[in-house]
Motif scaffolding. Structure first.
Motif, PDB file in Angstrom:
ATOM      1  N   ILE A 217       0.851  -1.182   0.000  1.00 52.61           N
ATOM      2  CA  ILE A 217       0.000   0.000   0.000  1.00 52.61           C
ATOM      3  C   ILE A 217       0.897   1.245   0.000  1.00 52.61           C
ATOM      4  O   ILE A 217       1.867   1.329   0.749  1.00 52.61           O
ATOM      5  CB  ILE A 217      -0.933   0.029   1.220  1.00 52.61           C
ATOM      6  N   GLY A 218       0.568   2.206  -0.845  1.00 52.41           N
ATOM      7  CA  GLY A 218       1.324   3.451  -0.893  1.00 52.41           C
ATOM      8  C   GLY A 218       2.423   3.482  -1.931  1.00 52.41           C
ATOM      9  O   GLY A 218       3.064   4.525  -2.111  1.00 52.41           O
ATOM     10  N   GLN A 219       2.672   2.359  -2.619  1.00 53.74           N
ATOM     11  CA  GLN A 219       3.716   2.351  -3.640  1.00 53.74           C
ATOM     12  C   GLN A 219       3.425   3.372  -4.736  1.00 53.74           C
ATOM     13  O   GLN A 219       2.283   3.579  -5.145  1.00 53.74           O
ATOM     14  CB  GLN A 219       3.839   0.959  -4.266  1.00 53.74           C
ATOM     15  N   GLU A 220       4.493   4.020  -5.222  1.00 51.76           N
ATOM     16  CA  GLU A 220       4.366   5.003  -6.293  1.00 51.76           C
ATOM     17  C   GLU A 220       4.050   4.292  -7.607  1.00 51.76           C
ATOM     18  O   GLU A 220       4.546   3.202  -7.880  1.00 51.76           O
ATOM     19  CB  GLU A 220       5.660   5.795  -6.428  1.00 51.76           C
ATOM     20  N   VAL A 221       3.222   4.942  -8.413  1.00 50.70           N
ATOM     21  CA  VAL A 221       2.843   4.399  -9.716  1.00 50.70           C
ATOM     22  C   VAL A 221       2.971   5.506 -10.756  1.00 50.70           C
ATOM     23  O   VAL A 221       2.540   6.641 -10.529  1.00 50.70           O
ATOM     24  CB  VAL A 221       1.391   3.862  -9.708  1.00 50.70           C
ATOM     25  N   VAL A 222       3.576   5.170 -11.896  1.00 57.47           N
ATOM     26  CA  VAL A 222       3.663   6.099 -13.021  1.00 57.47           C
ATOM     27  C   VAL A 222       2.617   5.650 -14.041  1.00 57.47           C
ATOM     28  O   VAL A 222       2.676   4.526 -14.550  1.00 57.47           O
ATOM     29  CB  VAL A 222       5.063   6.104 -13.650  1.00 57.47           C
ATOM     30  N   ALA A 227      -3.716   8.035 -25.162  1.00 54.93           N
ATOM     31  CA  ALA A 227      -4.410   9.202 -25.693  1.00 54.93           C
ATOM     32  C   ALA A 227      -3.686  10.503 -25.364  1.00 54.93           C
ATOM     33  O   ALA A 227      -3.943  11.534 -25.974  1.00 54.93           O
ATOM     34  CB  ALA A 227      -5.841   9.259 -25.155  1.00 54.93           C
ATOM     35  N   ILE A 228      -2.785  10.467 -24.367  1.00 56.18           N
ATOM     36  CA  ILE A 228      -2.006  11.648 -23.971  1.00 56.18           C
ATOM     37  C   ILE A 228      -0.546  11.212 -23.947  1.00 56.18           C
ATOM     38  O   ILE A 228       0.022  10.942 -22.899  1.00 56.18           O
ATOM     39  CB  ILE A 228      -2.445  12.189 -22.594  1.00 56.18           C
ATOM     40  N   SER A 229       0.061  11.143 -25.115  1.00 54.45           N
ATOM     41  CA  SER A 229       1.352  10.488 -25.256  1.00 54.45           C
ATOM     42  C   SER A 229       2.518  11.276 -24.660  1.00 54.45           C
ATOM     43  O   SER A 229       3.566  10.717 -24.377  1.00 54.45           O
ATOM     44  CB  SER A 229       1.639  10.220 -26.739  1.00 54.45           C
ATOM     45  N   ASP A 230       2.357  12.569 -24.458  1.00 55.68           N
ATOM     46  CA  ASP A 230       3.494  13.391 -24.024  1.00 55.68           C
ATOM     47  C   ASP A 230       3.507  13.656 -22.523  1.00 55.68           C
ATOM     48  O   ASP A 230       4.298  14.463 -22.052  1.00 55.68           O
ATOM     49  CB  ASP A 230       3.478  14.728 -24.767  1.00 55.68           C
ATOM     50  N   GLN A 231       2.652  12.980 -21.749  1.00 54.90           N
ATOM     51  CA  GLN A 231       2.607  13.241 -20.314  1.00 54.90           C
ATOM     52  C   GLN A 231       2.466  11.942 -19.535  1.00 54.90           C
ATOM     53  O   GLN A 231       1.903  10.962 -20.024  1.00 54.90           O
ATOM     54  CB  GLN A 231       1.432  14.153 -19.959  1.00 54.90           C
ATOM     55  N   THR A 232       3.001  11.969 -18.325  1.00 59.36           N
ATOM     56  CA  THR A 232       2.776  10.877 -17.375  1.00 59.36           C
ATOM     57  C   THR A 232       2.148  11.457 -16.117  1.00 59.36           C
ATOM     58  O   THR A 232       2.263  12.652 -15.848  1.00 59.36           O
ATOM     59  CB  THR A 232       4.090  10.155 -17.015  1.00 59.36           C
ATOM     60  N   PHE A 233       1.503  10.614 -15.349  1.00 64.16           N
ATOM     61  CA  PHE A 233       0.785  11.045 -14.159  1.00 64.16           C
ATOM     62  C   PHE A 233       1.224  10.184 -12.976  1.00 64.16           C
ATOM     63  O   PHE A 233       1.547   9.008 -13.127  1.00 64.16           O
ATOM     64  CB  PHE A 233      -0.724  10.911 -14.376  1.00 64.16           C
ATOM     65  N   ARG A 234       1.238  10.803 -11.809  1.00 65.21           N
ATOM     66  CA  ARG A 234       1.669  10.115 -10.599  1.00 65.21           C
ATOM     67  C   ARG A 234       0.474   9.569  -9.830  1.00 65.21           C
ATOM     68  O   ARG A 234      -0.549  10.247  -9.681  1.00 65.21           O
ATOM     69  CB  ARG A 234       2.464  11.065  -9.701  1.00 65.21           C
ATOM     70  N   GLY A 235       0.628   8.358  -9.363  1.00 68.92           N
ATOM     71  CA  GLY A 235      -0.426   7.741  -8.570  1.00 68.92           C
ATOM     72  C   GLY A 235       0.182   6.918  -7.451  1.00 68.92           C
ATOM     73  O   GLY A 235       1.394   6.909  -7.246  1.00 68.92           O
ATOM     74  N   ILE A 255      -5.409   1.492  -7.966  1.00 62.31           N
ATOM     75  CA  ILE A 255      -4.461   2.606  -8.055  1.00 62.31           C
ATOM     76  C   ILE A 255      -5.242   3.913  -8.085  1.00 62.31           C
ATOM     77  O   ILE A 255      -6.235   4.040  -8.815  1.00 62.31           O
ATOM     78  CB  ILE A 255      -3.595   2.479  -9.320  1.00 62.31           C
ATOM     79  N   GLU A 256      -4.793   4.870  -7.288  1.00 64.85           N
ATOM     80  CA  GLU A 256      -5.401   6.200  -7.248  1.00 64.85           C
ATOM     81  C   GLU A 256      -4.468   7.169  -7.965  1.00 64.85           C
ATOM     82  O   GLU A 256      -3.273   7.223  -7.666  1.00 64.85           O
ATOM     83  CB  GLU A 256      -5.611   6.628  -5.808  1.00 64.85           C
ATOM     84  N   VAL A 257      -5.020   7.938  -8.911  1.00 68.13           N
ATOM     85  CA  VAL A 257      -4.203   8.831  -9.737  1.00 68.13           C
ATOM     86  C   VAL A 257      -4.715  10.261  -9.604  1.00 68.13           C
ATOM     87  O   VAL A 257      -5.896  10.530  -9.862  1.00 68.13           O
ATOM     88  CB  VAL A 257      -4.241   8.413 -11.227  1.00 68.13           C
ATOM     89  N   ALA A 258      -3.828  11.172  -9.200  1.00 61.88           N
ATOM     90  CA  ALA A 258      -4.207  12.592  -9.111  1.00 61.88           C
ATOM     91  C   ALA A 258      -4.476  13.126 -10.513  1.00 61.88           C
ATOM     92  O   ALA A 258      -3.755  12.830 -11.465  1.00 61.88           O
ATOM     93  CB  ALA A 258      -3.088  13.382  -8.444  1.00 61.88           C
ATOM     94  N   ASN A 259      -5.536  13.937 -10.634  1.00 63.10           N
ATOM     95  CA  ASN A 259      -5.955  14.439 -11.943  1.00 63.10           C
ATOM     96  C   ASN A 259      -6.392  15.896 -11.825  1.00 63.10           C
ATOM     97  O   ASN A 259      -7.498  16.269 -12.220  1.00 63.10           O
ATOM     98  CB  ASN A 259      -7.099  13.562 -12.476  1.00 63.10           C
TER      99      ASN A 259
END
Length: 352
Positions: A217-222, A227-235, A255-259
């Motif tokens: 629990i709490g592990q970082e996820v990329v 559809a959005i090829s030039d960006q990654t998001f942290r979760g 996985i929870e992803v900030a948006n």
């Protein structure tokens, strides 16, 4: 005799030039034999290993707006403008009304209100008489019960009447709006729309049971989306299902992803790289600079005008980079191109 002396003098004067020409030719030949290579300095940097999976995003919160009463649907207006899919709404905001006069008459809101007011006045009267000894305690309790019942009946009538007004249950964005139902008679259970709050999105991914020991629990996820090829998001990992599917031998990770910028949308197909190991200050080289010689990983560095073969010990590997645990030091000139034919002590010529 003088002519012979002149010829000898001319030959002696040209002799150094002949030697110089020979030396130049030898230098050029040696330069031609040197293998051209491209180098870059060995650097330190972050590198991480991942467990990858794919999944579909959904909103953190989603509530359906459903009619509990049948009747004619009338869409609400916001500053005179009809609501549309994608519009942002606040919790409690009116979305539509249902016209059903028969239902409203049966609810009898005004009648229940009048009964509550009468019962309240009667209770006040009974309380005053009780102080003067004009009524018994039993009669006072009966008045109190009637006042309470009438108030509850009125509140129930209000709740029933409120079912004619469809409101946003949460703050969010309108989705799947049935705008064409405007002016038509809709049945009980008619779904007007959904309200989605996707300021944070969720994804459930399935992983093979061999990866269970790596999950926390709490592990970082990329997270990335095609559809959005030039960006990654942290979760981050928020839930790990402890059960294994007996058919697929997989388990589910949420996985929870900030948006914050709302670029991710519910329903998007995404790739999730779950970080299982992360080294922030490792010696990292391009994977293409690594070779295998005699079943051992090696790399070449330039020392002076020659290539030096180095046996290395590797750590984390990604698609493009590899961590070097032993064998290379920060700042060394690593051969990144032209190393295919190199041998230890090969003469090299740096081209870039």
């Amino acid at each position: 005799m003088s002519a012979q002396i002149s010829c000898a003098s001319l030959f002696l004067s040209l002799l150094p030039m002949l030697f110089l020409a020979c030396d130049s030719a030898e230098d050029k030949s040696a330069a031609d034999l040197a293998i051209p290579v491209v180098v870059e300095k060995v650097k330190r940097g972050p590198i991480a290993s991942y467990v990858s999976a794919t999944g579909t995003l959904r909103a953190q919160r989603e509530e359906r707006v459903v009619a509990e009463v049948d009747g004619v649907l009338r869409m609400a207006r916001n500053n005179g403008t009809a609501l549309v899919a994608g519009a942002k709404v606040q919790a409690g905001q009116a979305l539509a009304e249902i016209e059903n006069q028969e239902y409203l008459l049966n609810v009898r809101v005004e009648s229940q209100k009048l009964a509550m007011e009468n019962a309240t006045r009667e209770l006040q009267k009974q309380e005053a008489l009780f102080k003067e000894g004009g009524v018994t305690e039993k009669e006072l309790e009966l008045a109190r019960r009637n006042a309470l019942d009438s108030r509850l009946n009125y509140e129930t009538a209000q709740l029933k009447a409120d079912k004619l007004r469809l409101k946003a249950p949460i703050s969010g964005f309108i989705a799947n709006l049935q705008a064409t139902a405007e002016g038509t008679r809709v049945p009980v259970g008619f779904r007007l729309c959904s309200i989605m709050d996707y300021g944070t999105t969720l994804a459930q991914v399935n992983l093979p049971n061999t990866d269970l020991e790596h999950m926390q629990i709490g592990q970082e996820v990329v997270v990335s989306s095609y559809a959005i090829s030039d960006q990654t998001f942290r979760g981050r990992v928020t839930a790990i299902d402890p059960t294994i599917d007996p058919q697929t031998r997989t388990f589910t990770v949420t996985i929870e992803v900030a948006n914050d910028k709302l670029l991710l949308r519910p329903g998007m197909f995404v790739k999730a790289d779950i970080v299982i190991e992360n080294h922030s200050n490792a010696v990292v080289i391009p994977k293409t600079a690594l070779q295998t010689r005699d079943n051992r990983p090696v790399a070449f560095v330039v020392e002076g005008a020659s290539a030096a073969l180095r046996e290395v010990s590797t750590g984390i590997e990604t698609r493009e980079e590899v961590e070097i645990l032993e064998g290379l030091a920060e700042g060394e000139r690593l051969v990144v191109k032209g190393h295919e034919t190199l041998r230890d002590k090969s003469k090299v010529r740096v081209t870039e």
